[in-house]
Design an enzyme around this catalytic site. Structure first.
Site, PDB file in Angstrom:
ATOM      1  N   HIS A 194      50.734  59.866  26.224  1.00  0.00           N
ATOM      2  CA  HIS A 194      49.417  60.474  26.012  1.00  0.00           C
ATOM      3  C   HIS A 194      48.360  59.422  25.696  1.00  0.00           C
ATOM      4  O   HIS A 194      47.192  59.602  25.996  1.00  0.00           O
ATOM      5  CB  HIS A 194      49.491  61.566  24.953  1.00  0.00           C
ATOM      6  CG  HIS A 194      50.193  62.775  25.478  1.00  0.00           C
ATOM      7  ND1 HIS A 194      51.530  62.978  25.308  1.00  0.00           N
ATOM      8  CD2 HIS A 194      49.739  63.781  26.265  1.00  0.00           C
ATOM      9  CE1 HIS A 194      51.876  64.079  25.941  1.00  0.00           C
ATOM     10  NE2 HIS A 194      50.819  64.593  26.529  1.00  0.00           N
ATOM     11  N   GLU A 439      57.412  72.415  33.294  1.00  0.00           N
ATOM     12  CA  GLU A 439      57.554  70.990  32.946  1.00  0.00           C
ATOM     13  C   GLU A 439      58.912  70.685  32.330  1.00  0.00           C
ATOM     14  O   GLU A 439      59.191  69.550  31.953  1.00  0.00           O
ATOM     15  CB  GLU A 439      56.411  70.541  32.033  1.00  0.00           C
ATOM     16  CG  GLU A 439      56.195  71.374  30.805  1.00  0.00           C
ATOM     17  CD  GLU A 439      54.983  70.922  29.983  1.00  0.00           C
ATOM     18  OE1 GLU A 439      54.478  69.811  30.202  1.00  0.00           O
ATOM     19  OE2 GLU A 439      54.554  71.699  29.108  1.00  0.00           O
ATOM     20  N   ASP A 463      56.009  65.594  31.970  1.00  0.00           N
ATOM     21  CA  ASP A 463      57.207  65.982  31.227  1.00  0.00           C
ATOM     22  C   ASP A 463      58.360  66.325  32.157  1.00  0.00           C
ATOM     23  O   ASP A 463      59.519  66.065  31.825  1.00  0.00           O
ATOM     24  CB  ASP A 463      56.894  67.169  30.304  1.00  0.00           C
ATOM     25  CG  ASP A 463      56.246  66.691  29.020  1.00  0.00           C
ATOM     26  OD1 ASP A 463      56.738  65.697  28.449  1.00  0.00           O
ATOM     27  OD2 ASP A 463      55.232  67.277  28.603  1.00  0.00           O
ATOM     28  N   CYS A 510      49.203  69.631  37.294  1.00  0.00           N
ATOM     29  CA  CYS A 510      48.221  69.072  36.356  1.00  0.00           C
ATOM     30  C   CYS A 510      48.743  67.817  35.671  1.00  0.00           C
ATOM     31  O   CYS A 510      48.102  67.265  34.798  1.00  0.00           O
ATOM     32  CB  CYS A 510      47.785  70.114  35.331  1.00  0.00           C
ATOM     33  SG  CYS A 510      49.102  70.638  34.238  1.00  0.00           S
TER      34      CYS A 510
HETATM   35  C1  PEP Z   1      52.575  67.198  31.831  1.00  0.00           C
HETATM   36  O1  PEP Z   1      53.557  67.177  31.101  1.00  0.00           O
HETATM   37  O2  PEP Z   1      52.596  66.817  33.024  1.00  0.00           O
HETATM   38  C2  PEP Z   1      51.278  67.691  31.325  1.00  0.00           C
HETATM   39  C3  PEP Z   1      50.261  67.890  32.124  1.00  0.00           C
HETATM   40  O3  PEP Z   1      51.152  67.886  29.997  1.00  0.00           O
HETATM   41  P1  PEP Z   1      51.041  66.685  28.926  1.00  0.00           P
HETATM   42  O4  PEP Z   1      50.833  65.406  29.704  1.00  0.00           O
HETATM   43  O5  PEP Z   1      49.907  67.008  28.030  1.00  0.00           O
HETATM   44  O6  PEP Z   1      52.369  66.727  28.256  1.00  0.00           O
HETATM   45 MG    MG Z   2      53.535  68.218  29.229  1.00  0.00          MG
END
Ligand code: PEP
Ligand code: MG
Length: 578
Positions: A194, A439, A463, A510
């Site tokens: 993140h 995910e 994920d 996403c």
């Molecule tokens: C993901 O896991 O791809 C996602 C979009 O959520 P995050 O990156 O916030 O875990």
């Molecule tokens: Mg995620």
């Protein structure tokens, strides 16, 4: 000394500037120039803070019980001595007067110098004393920050500064949003952590996994961050510098050209419309979303509203944030994901403090699991989202689903939230769509169970890759094994897209795969028609879409999907993209 370090590129682009070494805990300290006529007021502010800490230490000294160990008194004396030493009580003032630094900045700068001197001492006892210096400085910083009304002025000068840190947490990165640094490099970190995702959203060149950068680089060293190649050049010679200045202006020109595509409708060469949505962390990201012509918000990571604070935002505060984003989108879809806290996104509250002690937080009480264990907090967020839905087209997205009962419980809580709003006579969108993140591999494999219960799906590939390949996305030691093109990952992604398409359930990606131009054609070929990414990537993806005939690339995308040899996969992908 001139040298080069190699790491993992996190955010493309080239930046040239001076090193600014930081320790993550001190990022909240503002760095700014103080105008000449306000320097003496700033110096007085510093003196007052030092005076306050002196008093504090004297008070502590007086309260030491008679039976306390002798070292305790000695430690207080030592801290008083450090505080009164001119190297801490006078040198920062010289920095403020000579270089117009604000008090916090001057103090940190001087502390870094002192700590570096201590590091060079052979005697282990004396070397350890640097911890005492840090503690005293932190006391003074606290006293400085405790003063209300300190205004952080325009930080345009920081454009030239490149942050060099051992590690940065997502919460630290969030603080970068308030500053205007030219780039950042860290010793550790994975490319889809993140922290890296936030760096990308800042749209500044960044490299992680450089291993020893923090120790090898000195404050103010001249640096070139090549975010295209993942290369950091320290103290470059004139020839290299000139070459990079050229590359930098070329890259900036390309970005400017892309801006022309802002209003061009996103459709393939053979006329198939494609939706390009944006991912955001905070309402303040909306300016960039609009600048890049996003057709919707595909992911609002609401957990960032909950970070860097000691108490959770209440229903009204959340409602205002969700409404602000919704109004800015003027009726276009806004996908608000419920709190995805845990793993590398920790809260400062007690509950999250406990979560940090979990043996394996990425597999622990994260996201929907955490929310269902805290129903009052979850209900508060659901009510805020529902209330904001009255002002536009909100869709609710649930993260980290693995079980049908998690969806059922969530839907029950949504019903409860709706009932409470009905009772209070508060308006909301009664037909609000509820979707789920795919995910966890289990969700992708048991998709019908999700399709039956949910109005749309969003593939969280970050994920999905982490859990399919058992690769910690934050750990640079295994970053080379994090592979979106692994046949298992591609199978799960492809199956999810095609099953959802067949079943008439809208599906998006996403995760970071959606914003990677090298993967755009592949995803289009697998049937994806909705991509959600950081706004900075949006126009490069649009350019790829505009240059692609989906009918023509389908057979090659299918070959990439069938490949089980990684080198062959790369070759096929190259052909697909050329
Ligand atoms: C993901 O896991 O791809 C996602 C979009 O959520 P995050 O990156 O916030 O875990
Ligand atoms: Mg995620």
């Amino acid at each position: 000394m001139n040298f080069v370090l190699h790491g993992h590129s996190v955010s493309a682009g080239i930046t040239i500037g001076h090193a600014h070494l930081v320790s993550s805990a001190r990022l909240e300290v503002a760095h700014y120039e103080v105008p000449q006529d306000q320097i003496e007021t700033e110096v007085a502010r510093f003196d007052a803070a030092v005076g306050k800490v002196r008093q504090e230490l004297q008070d502590v000294g007086k309260q030491i019980p008679a039976d306390a160990p002798a070292e305790f008194g000695a430690f207080v004396d030592l801290h008083e001595m450090i505080l009164n030493d001119p190297s801490l009580s006078s040198v920062p003032k010289a920095l403020m007067r000579d270089r117009h630094m604000n008090a916090e900045w001057a103090l940190i700068q001087q502390m870094e110098t002192l700590v570096a001197q201590f590091d060079a001492i052979d005697d282990p006892y004396l070397r350890e004393r640097k911890a005492d210096i840090t503690q005293v400085v932190e006391r003074v910083l606290k006293a400085l920050l405790g003063r209300p009304g300190t205004v952080v002025p325009d930080l345009t000068d920081e454009k030239q500064l490149i942050v060099v840190a051992h590690d940065l947490s997502p919460a630290d990165m969030l603080l970068f949003k308030q500053h205007a640094f030219g780039g950042f490099v860290t010793d550790v970190g994975g490319v889809t952590s993140h922290t890296a995702i936030l760096a990308r959203s800042l749209n500044i060149p960044a490299i992680v996994g450089l291993h020893h950068a923090r120790h090898m680089i000195r404050e103010n060293d001249l640096l070139i961050v090549d975010g295209l190649q993942g290369v950091l050049i320290v103290d470059p010679d004139a020839l290299v510098l000139a070459e990079y200045q050229l590359r930098q202006s070329h890259h900036e020109l390309e970005r400017k050209k892309l801006k022309r595509l802002k209003k061009t409708p996103a459709a393939s060469l053979d006329g198939i419309p494609v939706e390009l949505f944006a991912n955001i962390e905070l309402p303040q990201d909306m300016a960039e979303v609009l600048e890049n012509g996003a057709q919707g918000i595909g992911l609002f990571r609401t957990e960032f509203l909950f970070m860097n604070r000691r108490s959770l935002p209440d229903e009204d505060e959340q409602f205002e944030a969700y409404r602000e984003v919704t109004l800015a989108m003027e009726g276009k879809p806004v996908t608000i994901r419920t709190l995805d806290i845990g793993a590398d996104k920790a809260l400062q509250t007690v509950a999250a403090g406990e979560a940090a002690l979990m043996p394996n937080p990425a597999l622990g009480l994260r996201a929907i699991r955490y929310c269902l264990s805290e129903p009052q907090m979850f209900l508060c967020q659901l009510r805020a989202i529902l209330r904001a839905s009255h002002y536009g087209k909100i869709r609710l997205l649930i993260p980290m689903l693995a079980h049908a009962h998690e969806i059922d419980q969530t839907l029950e809580l949504i019903r409860e939230a709706k009932a409470s709003l009905d009772k209070a006579g508060l308006p909301y969108d009664k037909a609000i769509l509820v979707g789920g993140m795919i995910e966890i591999p289990a969700a992708a494999l048991a998709l019908p169970m999700f399709m039956r219960r949910l109005g749309f799906l969003s593939l969280g590939t970050n994920d999905l890759i982490q859990y399919t390949l058992a690769i910690d996305r934050t750990d640079d030691a295994v970053a080379h094994l994090y592979d979106p093109l692994h046949p298992a990952v591609l199978q799960l992604v492809s199956q999810t897209i095609s099953r959802a398409n067949r079943g008439g359930v809208p599906v998006a990606v996403c995760g970071e795969m959606a914003g990677d131009p090298r993967l755009t054609r592949l995803l289009l070929g697998l049937g994806l028609r909705n991509f959600s990414m950081h706004p900075a990537q949006l126009l490069s993806i649009k350019e790829r879409v505009l240059k692609t005939s989906i009918a023509d690339i389908m057979p090659m995308a299918a070959r990439v999907l069938r490949s089980t040899d990684s080198r062959r996969t790369q070759e096929l992908l190259h052909k697909l993209n050329s």
